[in-house]
Design a protein around this motif. Structure first.
Motif, short mmCIF file in Angstrom:
data_model
loop_
_atom_site.label_atom_id
_atom_site.label_comp_id
_atom_site.label_asym_id
_atom_site.label_seq_id
_atom_site.Cartn_x
_atom_site.Cartn_y
_atom_site.Cartn_z
N THR A 107 0.85 -1.18 0.00
CA THR A 107 0.00 0.00 0.00
C THR A 107 0.89 1.24 0.00
O THR A 107 1.83 1.31 0.79
N LEU B 77 2.29 4.97 0.85
CA LEU B 77 2.28 5.71 2.10
C LEU B 77 1.12 6.70 2.13
O LEU B 77 0.79 7.31 1.11
N THR B 78 0.55 6.85 3.29
CA THR B 78 -0.51 7.83 3.45
C THR B 78 0.12 9.22 3.61
O THR B 78 1.32 9.34 3.87
N ALA B 79 -0.69 10.25 3.51
CA ALA B 79 -0.20 11.62 3.70
C ALA B 79 0.35 11.79 5.11
O ALA B 79 1.39 12.44 5.30
N GLU C 169 1.69 9.44 7.02
CA GLU C 169 2.98 8.74 7.10
C GLU C 169 4.09 9.55 6.42
O GLU C 169 5.20 9.68 6.95
N LYS C 170 3.77 10.14 5.27
CA LYS C 170 4.76 10.97 4.57
C LYS C 170 5.14 12.18 5.43
O LYS C 170 6.31 12.54 5.51
#
Length: 168
Positions: free
Chosen positions: A56, A58-60, A62-63
């Protein structure tokens, strides 16, 4: 080393402990286990690698967390080396060694060759503004003074008279 109450023997023992620790850290770094290598690897992986098809993205959030980590002032300070050194294989000349500073502002670089009876150094310094930042001449004079002090400490602590190379 700067404590006037410390004897030459105390200073020599501190030098030996520091040299032993340095050897351990050098072996760790040379085999890829220095902390800066891991941070560099993480930074490169984050910036250059894409998720595998089965992963999956990276989510915003996580970034953002990753960017905050890499932009942390303490991390920046701990990975900005004002002094960078490199030992070279024994040779007669220091020219064309391809070594230098790793930071552009107020950075110093030293390469060195250890020979049986001397150490050769190549030094450089960088700064953005002439007259502000590095002072390579002063740096070299300080380096020479400190090495002379260490030589005297080692000779005194091992009962070697100055110039006596028979016990080296």
């Amino acid at each position: 080393m700067n404590d006037p109450a410390s004897s030459s023997r105390d200073k020599y023992e501190a030098l030996v402990r520091a040299a032993n620790k340095h050897q351990i850290l050098l072996r760790d770094a040379s085999s890829g286990n220095g902390i800066d290598r891991h941070i560099l690897g993480l930074r490169m992986a984050y910036h250059r690698l894409q998720p595998l098809p089965s992963e999956t993205p990276l989510t915003a959030a996580e970034k953002t967390a990753i960017e905050e980590f890499f932009n942390d002032p303490i991390l920046a300070k701990s990975t900005t080396f004002q002094l960078s050194t490199s030992g070279l294989f024994p040779a007669y000349y220091l020219s064309h060694t391809g070594f230098g500073c790793v930071v552009a502002e107020r950075g110093y670089g030293i390469n060195y060759i250890i020979e049986p009876k001397r150490i050769k150094f190549g030094t450089e310094g960088k700064t953005f503004e002439v007259g502000k930042g590095t002072d390579v001449e002063r740096f070299e004079m300080t380096l020479r003074r400190i090495l002379a002090e260490l030589k005297a400490i080692c000779e005194e602590s091992n009962d070697i008279s100055a110039g006596d190379s028979s016990r080296l």
